[in-house]
Design a protein around this motif. Structure first.
Motif, mmCIF file in Angstrom:
data_model
loop_
_atom_site.group_PDB
_atom_site.id
_atom_site.type_symbol
_atom_site.label_atom_id
_atom_site.label_comp_id
_atom_site.label_asym_id
_atom_site.label_seq_id
_atom_site.Cartn_x
_atom_site.Cartn_y
_atom_site.Cartn_z
ATOM 1 N N ILE A 178 0.995 -1.214 -0.152
ATOM 2 C CA ILE A 178 -0.091 0.074 0.118
ATOM 3 C C ILE A 178 0.934 1.157 0.195
ATOM 4 N N ARG A 179 1.934 1.317 0.990
ATOM 5 C CA ARG A 179 2.583 2.520 1.004
ATOM 6 C C ARG A 179 3.350 2.775 -0.338
ATOM 7 N N SER A 180 4.005 1.750 -0.951
ATOM 8 C CA SER A 180 4.659 1.854 -2.202
ATOM 9 C C SER A 180 3.870 2.097 -3.272
ATOM 10 N N ASN A 181 2.804 1.736 -3.407
ATOM 11 C CA ASN A 181 1.966 1.925 -4.758
ATOM 12 C C ASN A 181 0.738 2.731 -4.683
ATOM 13 N N PHE A 182 0.442 3.095 -3.678
ATOM 14 C CA PHE A 182 -0.804 4.251 -3.493
ATOM 15 C C PHE A 182 -0.491 5.407 -2.487
ATOM 16 N N PRO A 183 -0.022 6.467 -3.006
ATOM 17 C CA PRO A 183 0.410 7.513 -2.335
ATOM 18 C C PRO A 183 -0.836 8.166 -1.632
ATOM 19 N N ASN A 184 -1.737 8.222 -2.165
ATOM 20 C CA ASN A 184 -3.292 8.839 -1.547
ATOM 21 C C ASN A 184 -3.731 8.008 -0.791
ATOM 22 N N ILE A 185 -3.324 6.925 -0.202
ATOM 23 C CA ILE A 185 -3.693 6.195 0.869
ATOM 24 C C ILE A 185 -3.053 6.220 2.171
ATOM 25 N N ASN A 186 -3.810 6.692 3.167
ATOM 26 C CA ASN A 186 -3.086 6.703 4.724
ATOM 27 C C ASN A 186 -3.541 5.562 5.163
ATOM 28 N N ILE A 187 -2.641 4.598 6.016
ATOM 29 C CA ILE A 187 -2.819 3.554 6.657
ATOM 30 C C ILE A 187 -3.136 4.119 8.234
ATOM 31 N N SER A 188 -4.465 3.892 8.513
ATOM 32 C CA SER A 188 -4.978 4.608 9.768
ATOM 33 C C SER A 188 -4.806 3.643 11.002
ATOM 34 N N GLY A 189 -4.762 2.282 10.610
ATOM 35 C CA GLY A 189 -4.509 1.281 11.471
ATOM 36 C C GLY A 189 -4.324 0.003 10.882
ATOM 37 N N ILE A 190 -3.502 -0.888 11.869
ATOM 38 C CA ILE A 190 -3.409 -2.359 11.246
ATOM 39 C C ILE A 190 -3.611 -3.063 12.494
ATOM 40 N N VAL A 191 -4.503 -4.136 12.456
ATOM 41 C CA VAL A 191 -4.903 -4.783 13.614
ATOM 42 C C VAL A 191 -4.753 -6.230 13.530
ATOM 43 N N ARG A 192 -4.956 -6.900 14.546
ATOM 44 C CA ARG A 192 -4.893 -8.388 14.400
ATOM 45 C C ARG A 192 -6.044 -9.230 14.261
ATOM 46 N N ASN A 193 -7.234 -8.572 14.553
ATOM 47 C CA ASN A 193 -8.590 -9.357 14.604
ATOM 48 C C ASN A 193 -9.634 -8.480 14.575
ATOM 49 N N GLY A 194 -10.935 -9.179 14.227
ATOM 50 C CA GLY A 194 -11.980 -8.214 13.928
ATOM 51 C C GLY A 194 -12.494 -7.452 14.982
ATOM 52 N N GLU A 195 -12.342 -7.997 16.249
ATOM 53 C CA GLU A 195 -12.707 -7.112 17.368
ATOM 54 C C GLU A 195 -12.122 -5.639 17.435
ATOM 55 N N GLU A 196 -10.441 -5.844 17.123
ATOM 56 C CA GLU A 196 -9.694 -4.543 17.151
ATOM 57 C C GLU A 196 -10.115 -3.779 16.053
ATOM 58 N N ALA A 197 -10.449 -4.340 14.977
ATOM 59 C CA ALA A 197 -10.828 -3.595 13.756
ATOM 60 C C ALA A 197 -11.940 -2.666 13.831
ATOM 61 N N ILE A 198 -13.171 -3.128 14.785
ATOM 62 C CA ILE A 198 -14.184 -2.659 14.881
ATOM 63 C C ILE A 198 -13.871 -1.354 16.086
ATOM 64 N N SER A 199 -13.021 -1.379 16.852
ATOM 65 C CA SER A 199 -12.701 -0.546 17.798
ATOM 66 C C SER A 199 -11.964 0.554 17.262
ATOM 67 N N ILE A 200 -11.069 0.281 16.239
ATOM 68 C CA ILE A 200 -10.190 1.453 15.674
ATOM 69 C C ILE A 200 -11.031 1.996 14.514
ATOM 70 N N ALA A 201 -12.095 1.247 13.856
ATOM 71 C CA ALA A 201 -12.822 1.855 12.932
ATOM 72 C C ALA A 201 -13.992 2.927 13.546
ATOM 73 N N ARG A 202 -14.301 2.620 14.671
ATOM 74 C CA ARG A 202 -15.033 3.679 15.241
ATOM 75 C C ARG A 202 -14.387 4.824 15.676
#
Length: 64
Positions: free
Chosen positions: A21-45
């Motif tokens: 993502i960082r190498s090929n999509f400069p207009n995308i900012n990675i706002s979070g990297i998580v290990r499971n769906g529960e963490e994804a819900i928390s960070i997405a909120r």
């Protein structure tokens, strides 16, 4: 600038996706990297990502 959240339980896959993502999509900012769906819900909120890239089979809560 688009915000992306990555949810992936495998560390190597998380690192590879981040690099791709960082190498090929400069207009995308990675706002979070998580290990499971529960963490994804928390960070997405908090960060309200535009894009969610998720694995389907993960521990705790799946990607669906």
């Amino acid at each position: 600038m688009y915000k992306l959240l990555i949810a992936e339980d495998e560390e190597l896959e998380r690192l590879a996706l981040q690099k791709i993502i960082r190498s090929n999509f400069p207009n995308i900012n990675i706002s979070g990297i998580v290990r499971n769906g529960e963490e994804a819900i928390s960070i997405a909120r908090i960060h309200r990502p535009d894009i969610l890239l998720t694995d389907i089979r993960m521990p705790v809560k799946n990607g669906i």
